[in-house]
Design a protein around this motif. Structure first.
Motif, mmCIF file in Angstrom:
data_model
loop_
_atom_site.group_PDB
_atom_site.id
_atom_site.type_symbol
_atom_site.label_atom_id
_atom_site.label_comp_id
_atom_site.label_asym_id
_atom_site.label_seq_id
_atom_site.Cartn_x
_atom_site.Cartn_y
_atom_site.Cartn_z
ATOM 1 N N SER A 194 3.855 18.046 14.925
ATOM 2 C CA SER A 194 3.418 17.494 16.202
ATOM 3 C C SER A 194 2.852 16.079 16.047
ATOM 4 C CB SER A 194 2.348 18.382 16.835
ATOM 5 O OG SER A 194 1.137 18.274 16.100
ATOM 6 N N THR A 195 2.811 15.380 17.157
ATOM 7 C CA THR A 195 2.218 14.043 17.179
ATOM 8 C C THR A 195 0.727 14.122 16.874
ATOM 9 O OG1 THR A 195 3.894 13.309 18.759
ATOM 10 C CG2 THR A 195 1.910 11.956 18.580
ATOM 11 N N ALA A 196 0.081 15.183 17.323
ATOM 12 C CA ALA A 196 -1.346 15.347 17.034
ATOM 13 C C ALA A 196 -1.582 15.429 15.532
ATOM 14 C CB ALA A 196 -1.887 16.589 17.729
ATOM 15 N N GLU A 197 -0.731 16.171 14.832
ATOM 16 C CA GLU A 197 -0.853 16.261 13.377
ATOM 17 C C GLU A 197 -0.580 14.915 12.721
ATOM 18 O OE1 GLU A 197 0.501 20.269 11.509
ATOM 19 O OE2 GLU A 197 1.783 19.897 13.253
ATOM 20 N N LEU A 198 0.409 14.184 13.242
ATOM 21 C CA LEU A 198 0.697 12.841 12.720
ATOM 22 C C LEU A 198 -0.516 11.929 12.878
ATOM 23 C CD1 LEU A 198 4.319 12.086 14.011
ATOM 24 C CD2 LEU A 198 3.594 12.357 11.629
ATOM 25 N N THR A 199 -1.146 12.007 14.034
ATOM 26 C CA THR A 199 -2.325 11.185 14.309
ATOM 27 C C THR A 199 -3.464 11.561 13.373
ATOM 28 O OG1 THR A 199 -1.664 10.935 16.602
ATOM 29 C CG2 THR A 199 -3.975 10.480 16.083
ATOM 30 N N ARG A 200 -3.694 12.846 13.177
ATOM 31 C CA ARG A 200 -4.733 13.289 12.254
ATOM 32 C C ARG A 200 -4.483 12.772 10.848
ATOM 33 N NH1 ARG A 200 -5.156 16.490 8.411
ATOM 34 N NH2 ARG A 200 -3.192 17.544 8.725
ATOM 35 N N LEU A 201 -3.223 12.831 10.408
ATOM 36 C CA LEU A 201 -2.863 12.330 9.094
ATOM 37 C C LEU A 201 -3.132 10.837 8.986
ATOM 38 C CD1 LEU A 201 -1.516 12.646 6.296
ATOM 39 C CD2 LEU A 201 0.643 12.066 7.448
ATOM 40 N N ALA A 202 -2.709 10.089 10.003
ATOM 41 C CA ALA A 202 -2.906 8.635 9.991
ATOM 42 C C ALA A 202 -4.388 8.293 9.891
ATOM 43 C CB ALA A 202 -2.304 8.008 11.244
ATOM 44 N N ILE A 203 -5.220 9.013 10.617
ATOM 45 C CA ILE A 203 -6.670 8.772 10.570
ATOM 46 C C ILE A 203 -7.205 9.093 9.183
ATOM 47 C CG2 ILE A 203 -8.908 9.587 11.441
ATOM 48 C CD1 ILE A 203 -7.448 9.912 14.190
ATOM 49 N N SER A 204 -6.773 10.217 8.612
ATOM 50 C CA SER A 204 -7.274 10.601 7.290
ATOM 51 C C SER A 204 -6.842 9.620 6.210
ATOM 52 C CB SER A 204 -6.847 12.023 6.939
ATOM 53 O OG SER A 204 -5.468 12.086 6.676
ATOM 54 N N LEU A 205 -5.694 8.944 6.428
ATOM 55 C CA LEU A 205 -5.199 7.961 5.467
ATOM 56 C C LEU A 205 -5.757 6.562 5.725
ATOM 57 C CD1 LEU A 205 -1.474 9.059 5.308
ATOM 58 C CD2 LEU A 205 -3.256 9.457 3.591
ATOM 59 N N GLY A 206 -6.527 6.418 6.795
ATOM 60 C CA GLY A 206 -7.100 5.121 7.105
ATOM 61 C C GLY A 206 -6.140 4.144 7.735
ATOM 62 N N MET A 239 0.847 -1.173 0.000
ATOM 63 C CA MET A 239 0.000 0.000 0.000
ATOM 64 C C MET A 239 0.886 1.227 0.000
ATOM 65 S SD MET A 239 -2.231 1.431 3.137
ATOM 66 C CE MET A 239 -3.913 1.056 2.894
ATOM 67 N N SER A 240 0.759 2.037 -1.018
ATOM 68 C CA SER A 240 1.547 3.248 -1.137
ATOM 69 C C SER A 240 0.679 4.440 -0.781
ATOM 70 C CB SER A 240 2.060 3.380 -2.570
ATOM 71 O OG SER A 240 2.778 4.568 -2.697
ATOM 72 N N LEU A 241 1.145 5.210 0.162
ATOM 73 C CA LEU A 241 0.372 6.371 0.600
ATOM 74 C C LEU A 241 1.000 7.631 0.044
ATOM 75 C CD1 LEU A 241 -0.265 5.445 4.302
ATOM 76 C CD2 LEU A 241 -1.760 5.114 2.364
ATOM 77 N N THR A 242 0.251 8.336 -0.768
ATOM 78 C CA THR A 242 0.692 9.598 -1.299
ATOM 79 C C THR A 242 -0.425 10.613 -1.094
ATOM 80 O OG1 THR A 242 1.935 8.413 -2.974
ATOM 81 C CG2 THR A 242 1.681 10.756 -3.302
ATOM 82 N N PRO A 243 -0.551 11.155 0.126
ATOM 83 C CA PRO A 243 -1.614 12.116 0.381
ATOM 84 C C PRO A 243 -1.371 13.408 -0.380
ATOM 85 C CG PRO A 243 -0.150 11.986 2.254
ATOM 86 C CD PRO A 243 0.308 10.948 1.269
ATOM 87 N N THR A 244 -2.434 14.056 -0.756
ATOM 88 C CA THR A 244 -2.327 15.372 -1.372
ATOM 89 C C THR A 244 -3.230 16.322 -0.618
ATOM 90 O OG1 THR A 244 -4.079 14.862 -2.940
ATOM 91 C CG2 THR A 244 -1.816 14.491 -3.678
ATOM 92 N N THR A 245 -2.892 17.568 -0.649
ATOM 93 C CA THR A 245 -3.723 18.576 -0.012
ATOM 94 C C THR A 245 -4.341 19.427 -1.097
ATOM 95 O OG1 THR A 245 -1.845 20.056 0.207
ATOM 96 C CG2 THR A 245 -2.320 18.651 2.092
ATOM 97 N N PRO A 246 -5.509 20.006 -0.857
ATOM 98 C CA PRO A 246 -6.178 20.779 -1.887
ATOM 99 C C PRO A 246 -5.365 21.954 -2.419
ATOM 100 C CG PRO A 246 -7.527 20.669 0.115
ATOM 101 C CD PRO A 246 -6.235 19.965 0.384
ATOM 102 N N HIS A 247 -4.517 22.545 -1.586
ATOM 103 C CA HIS A 247 -3.769 23.728 -1.991
ATOM 104 C C HIS A 247 -2.360 23.402 -2.459
ATOM 105 C CE1 HIS A 247 -7.165 25.698 -0.366
ATOM 106 N NE2 HIS A 247 -6.831 25.549 0.891
ATOM 107 N N ALA A 248 -1.995 22.138 -2.413
ATOM 108 C CA ALA A 248 -0.639 21.748 -2.804
ATOM 109 C C ALA A 248 -0.540 21.639 -4.320
ATOM 110 C CB ALA A 248 -0.260 20.426 -2.153
#
Length: 76
Positions: free
Chosen positions: A63-75, A1-10
């Motif tokens: 931050s770890t909080a941001e890491l956690t948010r990212l992990a949740i958004s990536l499933g 599984m390759s994770l390549t998140p993108t953001t709307p403004h990126a």
């Protein structure tokens, strides 16, 4: 599984996380400590810290909080 998140403004996609980085992120997002993560993955805490520093650098997360948010958004 390759994770390549993108953001709307990126303009460019965010770098892909390596499998071990993904696994480390999954453990930390689940609330495990560096020591618990290291033991579960058969690594040293220094290596877990290195993976997390690399993830933060790749994704511009501070931050770890941001890491956690990212992990949740990536499933993870």
């Amino acid at each position: 599984m390759s994770l390549t998140p993108t953001t709307p403004h990126a303009e460019a996609p965010v770098p892909t996380l390596a499998p071990r980085e993904q696994e480390t992120l999954r453990h930390i997002a689940a609330g495990r400590t560096y020591l618990q993560t290291a033991r579960q993955m058969g690594l040293s805490t220094h290596t877990v810290d290195a993976y997390l520093r690399r993830i933060r650098a790749k994704l511009g997360i501070n931050s770890t909080a941001e890491l956690t948010r990212l992990a949740i958004s990536l499933g993870l």
